[in-house]
Scaffold this motif. Structure first.
Motif, short mmCIF file in Angstrom:
data_model
loop_
_atom_site.label_atom_id
_atom_site.label_comp_id
_atom_site.label_asym_id
_atom_site.label_seq_id
_atom_site.Cartn_x
_atom_site.Cartn_y
_atom_site.Cartn_z
N ASN A 13 0.80 -1.22 0.00
CA ASN A 13 0.00 0.00 0.00
C ASN A 13 0.84 1.28 0.00
N SER A 14 2.15 1.12 0.17
CA SER A 14 2.95 2.34 0.23
C SER A 14 3.45 2.72 -1.16
N GLU A 15 3.06 3.90 -1.59
CA GLU A 15 3.48 4.37 -2.90
C GLU A 15 4.86 5.01 -2.77
N VAL A 16 5.77 4.58 -3.60
CA VAL A 16 7.14 5.12 -3.54
C VAL A 16 7.36 6.11 -4.69
N THR A 41 16.05 2.70 -7.14
CA THR A 41 15.93 1.26 -7.41
C THR A 41 14.49 0.91 -7.77
N THR A 42 13.56 1.53 -7.07
CA THR A 42 12.15 1.28 -7.35
C THR A 42 11.81 1.68 -8.79
N THR A 43 12.39 2.80 -9.23
CA THR A 43 12.17 3.23 -10.62
C THR A 43 12.64 2.14 -11.58
N MET A 44 13.84 1.63 -11.35
CA MET A 44 14.36 0.59 -12.24
C MET A 44 13.50 -0.66 -12.20
N ARG A 45 13.07 -1.01 -10.99
CA ARG A 45 12.23 -2.21 -10.87
C ARG A 45 10.92 -2.05 -11.61
N ALA A 46 10.35 -0.83 -11.53
CA ALA A 46 9.07 -0.61 -12.19
C ALA A 46 9.24 -0.59 -13.71
N ARG A 55 0.58 3.19 -12.25
CA ARG A 55 0.13 4.17 -13.23
C ARG A 55 1.33 4.61 -14.07
N GLY A 56 1.08 5.18 -15.23
CA GLY A 56 2.15 5.71 -16.05
C GLY A 56 2.54 4.77 -17.17
N ALA A 57 3.49 5.23 -17.98
CA ALA A 57 3.89 4.46 -19.16
C ALA A 57 5.39 4.27 -19.23
N VAL A 58 5.77 3.11 -19.75
CA VAL A 58 7.18 2.83 -20.06
C VAL A 58 7.22 2.42 -21.53
N MET A 59 7.95 3.18 -22.33
CA MET A 59 8.03 2.87 -23.76
C MET A 59 9.45 2.47 -24.12
N TYR A 210 19.24 12.96 -14.10
CA TYR A 210 18.03 13.26 -13.34
C TYR A 210 18.35 13.14 -11.86
N VAL A 211 17.80 14.04 -11.06
CA VAL A 211 17.96 13.95 -9.62
C VAL A 211 16.61 13.58 -9.03
N MET A 212 16.61 12.48 -8.28
CA MET A 212 15.35 12.00 -7.73
C MET A 212 15.24 12.34 -6.25
N GLU A 213 14.07 12.86 -5.87
CA GLU A 213 13.80 13.13 -4.45
C GLU A 213 12.39 12.66 -4.14
N HIS A 214 12.26 11.88 -3.11
CA HIS A 214 10.94 11.40 -2.65
C HIS A 214 10.05 10.90 -3.78
N GLY A 215 10.61 10.05 -4.60
CA GLY A 215 9.79 9.41 -5.63
C GLY A 215 9.42 10.27 -6.80
N ASN A 216 10.11 11.39 -6.92
CA ASN A 216 9.87 12.27 -8.05
C ASN A 216 11.17 12.80 -8.60
N ILE A 217 11.15 13.17 -9.89
CA ILE A 217 12.33 13.83 -10.44
C ILE A 217 12.28 15.30 -10.01
N ALA A 218 13.30 15.71 -9.23
CA ALA A 218 13.30 17.07 -8.71
C ALA A 218 14.01 18.02 -9.67
N VAL A 219 15.10 17.56 -10.23
CA VAL A 219 15.90 18.40 -11.12
C VAL A 219 16.37 17.52 -12.28
N GLU A 220 16.51 18.10 -13.46
CA GLU A 220 17.13 17.36 -14.54
C GLU A 220 17.92 18.31 -15.41
#
Ligand SMILES: Nc1ncnc2c1ncn2[C@@H]1O[C@H](COP(=O)(O)OP(=O)(O)OP(=O)(O)O)[C@@H](O)[C@H]1O
Ligand SMILES: [Mg+2]
Lengths: 238, 292
Positions: A13-16, A41-46, A55-59, A210-220
């Motif tokens: 139930n925890s969204e990362v 790591t979660t990004t890579m796993r998803a 939710r979202g797309a991977v192409m 890309y710089v990731m913070e709290h499950g989001n891209i903060a800066v790129e």
């Protein structure tokens, strides 16, 4: 080319991941950096299907792959070298490499001969692996296991490689070696998404980051741009 | 006491023990890929034996019956995987324990209804007339059991080592997630392991039935001993199950000789209790089962 758009994923139930988007262009090396627990790591796993995005797309080269299982996504041309390397410990170095090419090889006999060219290429890149090809992968040093994990990903002749913290737990000299390897992969035109704690070194090889913070891209931005960014400088490149 | 009698008991028992080892080996195959086993494996042995007997009764020659029986066992293995194991594994639950027991019970009732409750002889072209080797009686039938066991285990081991699919099987055993990342479908590999396990169980049934006869109750007797062997030998060593299987078979035959045949089942039970006492994690090893 890999396009990740508005990716949501988590565990139970925890969204990362909460809407991460990124792109890896053909032939480029892209770095994904961020603090521990940011969700790299979660990004890579998803992306690779080890966990299903909610939710979202991977192409992958224009083909949507989100929602498929990991094996299917691997068959479509994505190689994910996971955090912690995950070599097949009881199997020999060469068997590990052959399994990297599983999708391209005959399932029963004659697979060794069919894999010859790729195997040679990997052994040239990592002569150490050739020396140890009969040895159980679990008995290799950390650095050697990392080479094996990269070699195994290359064996698949993938469209894109995801490389999760290849320098993890390695001595500084070996970390340098790993980055040299990544440089060589880049020269060979391999498309690579790289997660690294050594943000500075990662930015030196990357074309974009890309710089990731709290499950989001903060800066790129390009490495040059990030090197100008005061916040990024202070938090990650200090 | 005459040592040649003791030796005779040990040798005859050892052949039976090899069959226990073969069934235990079937547990190892599915445990490797899926960390699950079929608790109804004894019924699978029994059903395959009955099916093979039916093939013989239909007039099929023995050597054609064997592949038929093995295929039937493999098919039953796949049914068990599909009906009893897959959903539970997908939900990361241990529901497969109960489900495979239930499937076994269903198999038992099916056998009673189709073939009846009586034990039946299982004809074989292989002679049961004893040969004298160093003062011990050994029958060609017993030798065929040993050959059959080693042929099947050897073939499966060769498959695992020499084919890419076999290496993929080992890869799934070592690290399921990493194997998936190579494009290896864990689900299909688990199916394969259940198919192989069913085939191995059918072979055990075909080998042992000419010696013990075929009947619905053979299931529970066999599973208990195979289980004892698997618990003691662990679920990862093929060599271990052969050793422990031979040991248990020999012990059983000595026990029934000295204490009476009513005590025949005792060594298996005692071994199981001892093993569970010494290794409370039992067949599932230390961390494997809860790790997922
Ligand atoms: N298997 C899991 N089950 C539950 N939560 C998890 C799991 N793996 C990671 N998390 C949580 O998800 C969040 C992101 O973790 P993730 O591993 O993606 O971070 P990361 O950026 O790769 O960190 P690191 O740099 O330490 O590798 C963390 O809060 C972590 O606790
Ligand atoms: Mg990580």
């Amino acid at each position: 080319m890999l396009i990740v758009d508005n990716l949501h994923a988590g565990y139970g139930n925890s969204e990362v991941l909460m809407g991460a988007s990124l792109q890896v262009k053909q032939g480029s090396v892209v770095a994904l950096i961020g603090a521990n627990g940011a969700g790299k790591t979660t990004t890579m796993r998803a992306i690779s299907g080890m966990i299903r995005p909610t939710r979202g797309a991977v192409m992958l080269d224009g083909q949507p792959v989100q929602g498929h299982g990991a094996a299917r996504i691997a068959r479509l041309g994505l190689a994910h070298s996971p955090e912690g390397r995950k070599v097949f410990g009881p199997l020999s170095v060469e068997d590990n490499l052959l399994l990297g090419a599983f999708n391209h090889l005959p399932r029963f006999f004659g697979f060794r001969a069919k894999a010859e060219i790729e195997l040679e290429r990997v052994y040239e890149l990592f002569p150490r692996l050739r020396e140890r090809k009969g040895q159980a992968a679990g008995t290799l040093s950390g650095g050697e296991q990392q080479m094996l994990a990269i070699g195994r990903a290359l064996m698949a002749k993938p469209k894109v490689i995801l490389l999760d913290e290849p320098s993890m737990g390695l001595a500084p000299v070996i970390v340098q070696e790993v980055f040299n390897t990544i440089r060589r992969l880049k020269e060979a035109g391999i498309t690579l998404l790289l997660v690294e704690q050594f943000a500075k070194s990662a930015l030196e090889v990357a074309d974009y980051a890309y710089v990731m913070e709290h499950g989001n891209i903060a800066v790129e931005g390009t490495p040059a741009e990030l090197n100008q960014n005061q916040r990024v400088l202070a938090a990650y490149l200090g | 006491m005459d040592t040649s009698i003791i030796l005779q008991m040990v040798v005859s028992g050892a052949f039976m023990g090899l069959v226990y080892a073969l069934i235990a080996y079937g547990f190892q195959l599915t445990f490797a890929t899926s960390k699950s086993i079929n608790f109804g494996q004894g019924e699978l042995v029994m059903l395959s034996a009955f099916f093979s007997l039916t093939l013989l009764n239909l007039g099929l020659p023995y050597w054609l019956m064997v592949p038929g029986g093995l295929l039937f066992g493999a098919a039953l293995g796949l049914v068990v995987e599909r009906a009893g194991v897959r959903l539970a594994l997908e939900q990361k639950s241990e529901g497969w324990i109960l489900l495979t027991i239930i499937l076994g019970l269903l198999g038992f009732s099916a056998a009673e209804n189709i073939w009846g409750r009586d034990d039946r002889p299982f004809p074989t072209p292989i002679s049961a007339d004893a040969l004298h080797v160093f003062g011990i009686n050994i029958t060609p039938l017993e030798i065929s059991v040993a050959i059959g066991v080693f042929l099947v285990m050897g073939a499966v081991e060769l498959f695992k080592r020499k084919t890419l699919m076999g290496k993929a099987f080992e890869a799934v055993s070592a690290d399921r997630d990493a194997a998936e990342l190579m494009g290896i479908s864990a689900t299909r590999t688990i199916m394969l392991s259940y198919g192989l396990s069913g085939m191995v169980a059918a072979m055990a049934g075909i080998l042992i039935s000419p010696i013990t006869t075929v009947g619905p109750t053979m299931a529970s007797a066999l599973i208990l001993k195979a289980f004892a062997v698997a618990v003691v030998a662990g679920l990862d060593s093929g060599f271990g199950v052969v050793l422990i299987g031979i040991f248990l078979g020999a012990l059983e035959s000595l026990t029934s000789f000295y204490l009476g045949s009513g005590w025949r089942e005792a060594p298996g039970l005692v071994l199981l209790i001892l093993a569970l006492a010494v290794r409370p994690n039992g067949v599932f090893g230390k961390s494997t089962m809860r790790k997922v």
